[in-house]
Design a protein around this motif. Structure first.
Motif, PDB file in Angstrom:
ATOM      1  N   PRO A 105       0.809  -1.227   0.000  1.00  0.00           N
ATOM      2  CA  PRO A 105       0.000   0.000   0.000  1.00  0.00           C
ATOM      3  C   PRO A 105       0.845   1.281   0.000  1.00  0.00           C
ATOM      4  O   PRO A 105       0.473   2.270  -0.633  1.00  0.00           O
ATOM      5  N   PHE A 106       1.993   1.247   0.691  1.00  0.00           N
ATOM      6  CA  PHE A 106       2.854   2.429   0.715  1.00  0.00           C
ATOM      7  C   PHE A 106       3.345   2.766  -0.686  1.00  0.00           C
ATOM      8  O   PHE A 106       3.198   3.898  -1.159  1.00  0.00           O
ATOM      9  N   TRP A 107       3.929   1.788  -1.378  1.00  0.00           N
ATOM     10  CA  TRP A 107       4.499   2.071  -2.695  1.00  0.00           C
ATOM     11  C   TRP A 107       3.415   2.282  -3.755  1.00  0.00           C
ATOM     12  O   TRP A 107       3.615   3.027  -4.709  1.00  0.00           O
ATOM     13  N   ALA A 108       2.244   1.663  -3.589  1.00  0.00           N
ATOM     14  CA  ALA A 108       1.138   1.932  -4.522  1.00  0.00           C
ATOM     15  C   ALA A 108       0.761   3.411  -4.445  1.00  0.00           C
ATOM     16  O   ALA A 108       0.628   4.086  -5.468  1.00  0.00           O
ATOM     17  N   ALA A 109       0.617   3.923  -3.218  1.00  0.00           N
ATOM     18  CA  ALA A 109       0.258   5.334  -3.039  1.00  0.00           C
ATOM     19  C   ALA A 109       1.395   6.257  -3.465  1.00  0.00           C
ATOM     20  O   ALA A 109       1.155   7.335  -4.006  1.00  0.00           O
ATOM     21  N   THR A 110       2.634   5.851  -3.248  1.00  0.00           N
ATOM     22  CA  THR A 110       3.783   6.678  -3.608  1.00  0.00           C
ATOM     23  C   THR A 110       3.933   6.796  -5.116  1.00  0.00           C
ATOM     24  O   THR A 110       4.151   7.885  -5.647  1.00  0.00           O
ATOM     25  N   LEU A 111       3.813   5.677  -5.812  1.00  0.00           N
ATOM     26  CA  LEU A 111       4.102   5.644  -7.248  1.00  0.00           C
ATOM     27  C   LEU A 111       2.873   5.763  -8.147  1.00  0.00           C
ATOM     28  O   LEU A 111       3.013   5.848  -9.373  1.00  0.00           O
ATOM     29  N   GLY A 112       1.684   5.744  -7.558  1.00  0.00           N
ATOM     30  CA  GLY A 112       0.478   5.763  -8.386  1.00  0.00           C
ATOM     31  C   GLY A 112       0.218   4.420  -9.041  1.00  0.00           C
ATOM     32  O   GLY A 112      -0.446   4.340 -10.071  1.00  0.00           O
ATOM     33  N   TYR A 113       0.747   3.368  -8.445  1.00  0.00           N
ATOM     34  CA  TYR A 113       0.533   2.003  -8.934  1.00  0.00           C
ATOM     35  C   TYR A 113      -0.700   1.411  -8.250  1.00  0.00           C
ATOM     36  O   TYR A 113      -1.300   2.029  -7.382  1.00  0.00           O
ATOM     37  N   THR A 156      -1.089   2.269 -16.087  1.00  0.00           N
ATOM     38  CA  THR A 156      -0.990   2.666 -17.489  1.00  0.00           C
ATOM     39  C   THR A 156      -0.282   1.607 -18.332  1.00  0.00           C
ATOM     40  O   THR A 156      -0.291   1.682 -19.553  1.00  0.00           O
ATOM     41  N   GLY A 157       0.384   0.662 -17.664  1.00  0.00           N
ATOM     42  CA  GLY A 157       1.146  -0.363 -18.374  1.00  0.00           C
ATOM     43  C   GLY A 157       2.522   0.093 -18.811  1.00  0.00           C
ATOM     44  O   GLY A 157       3.266  -0.669 -19.419  1.00  0.00           O
ATOM     45  N   ALA A 158       2.895   1.326 -18.502  1.00  0.00           N
ATOM     46  CA  ALA A 158       4.179   1.861 -18.964  1.00  0.00           C
ATOM     47  C   ALA A 158       5.350   1.449 -18.073  1.00  0.00           C
ATOM     48  O   ALA A 158       6.438   1.195 -18.571  1.00  0.00           O
ATOM     49  N   GLY A 159       5.138   1.401 -16.779  1.00  0.00           N
ATOM     50  CA  GLY A 159       6.233   1.104 -15.847  1.00  0.00           C
ATOM     51  C   GLY A 159       6.343  -0.375 -15.544  1.00  0.00           C
ATOM     52  O   GLY A 159       5.415  -1.149 -15.795  1.00  0.00           O
ATOM     53  N   PRO A 160       7.470  -0.771 -14.965  1.00  0.00           N
ATOM     54  CA  PRO A 160       7.657  -2.189 -14.639  1.00  0.00           C
ATOM     55  C   PRO A 160       6.802  -2.620 -13.455  1.00  0.00           C
ATOM     56  O   PRO A 160       6.428  -1.799 -12.608  1.00  0.00           O
ATOM     57  N   ALA A 161       6.501  -3.909 -13.397  1.00  0.00           N
ATOM     58  CA  ALA A 161       5.846  -4.482 -12.219  1.00  0.00           C
ATOM     59  C   ALA A 161       6.846  -4.491 -11.065  1.00  0.00           C
ATOM     60  O   ALA A 161       8.063  -4.476 -11.282  1.00  0.00           O
ATOM     61  N   ILE A 162       6.326  -4.506  -9.857  1.00  0.00           N
ATOM     62  CA  ILE A 162       7.178  -4.555  -8.667  1.00  0.00           C
ATOM     63  C   ILE A 162       6.680  -5.701  -7.792  1.00  0.00           C
ATOM     64  O   ILE A 162       5.489  -5.784  -7.483  1.00  0.00           O
ATOM     65  N   TRP A 163       7.594  -6.582  -7.407  1.00  0.00           N
ATOM     66  CA  TRP A 163       7.263  -7.724  -6.549  1.00  0.00           C
ATOM     67  C   TRP A 163       7.984  -7.564  -5.228  1.00  0.00           C
ATOM     68  O   TRP A 163       9.200  -7.345  -5.199  1.00  0.00           O
ATOM     69  N   PHE A 164       7.248  -7.652  -4.140  1.00  0.00           N
ATOM     70  CA  PHE A 164       7.814  -7.590  -2.798  1.00  0.00           C
ATOM     71  C   PHE A 164       7.977  -9.013  -2.296  1.00  0.00           C
ATOM     72  O   PHE A 164       7.018  -9.654  -1.881  1.00  0.00           O
TER      73      PHE A 164
END
Length: 145
Positions: free
Chosen positions: A17-25, A64-72
């Motif tokens: 949730p932190f990085w989703a809110a930070t990056l708009g993911y 948007t599909g432009a950035g890479p996926a992120i796996w924690f």
């Protein structure tokens, strides 16, 4: 070729949730045929006791599909040293924007991220550059500039 960024961590439930809110993911949907990530992990043989009570949402995608996926990725060892790779959250508008306005933009983002659980580690204000080094909820460093 595609790629994802993998971040070792102890608690994806804090970081997603932190990085989703930070990056708009947004959190990634579970694979087709599975109602949840937990269902998916159980179907591929991950023991239930290893999953705990979590729904196992451990991935982010750029809507948007432009950035890479992120796996924690959960790992047993704790973070001990400075990251060798980190995110730069770029909000200032660059050097074409007056430095006073850049400071204001960076400070506003730092305040927002602090409310999400980040902490300020240091500030850099020299030679026309202004940036803030922060740590996410698991103490992984990143920069706001």
């Amino acid at each position: 070729m595609t790629f994802q960024i993998t971040i070792d961590c102890a608690e994806p439930d804090l970081l997603v949730p932190f990085w989703a809110a930070t990056l708009g993911y947004r959190a990634a949907d579970p694979p087709a045929g599975h109602a949840t990530w937990r269902d998916f992990y159980l179907s591929v043989g991950v023991p239930a006791e290893e999953l705990g009570d979590s729904d196992c949402v451990d991935r982010l995608v750029d809507p948007t599909g432009a950035g890479p996926a992120i796996w924690f990725q959960i790992v047993p060892e704790l973070k001990t040293l400075k990251n060798r790779l980190h995110f730069d959250v770029l909000v200032s508008g660059g050097r074409s924007v007056p430095v006073a306005e850049r400071r204001q933009r960076v400070d506003a983002e730092v305040a927002r991220l602090s409310q999400l659980g980040a902490t300020v580690l240091s500030r850099s204000d020299s030679d026309g550059h202004y940036g803030v080094t922060m740590a996410d909820p698991e103490r992984n460093e990143f920069c706001v500039a």
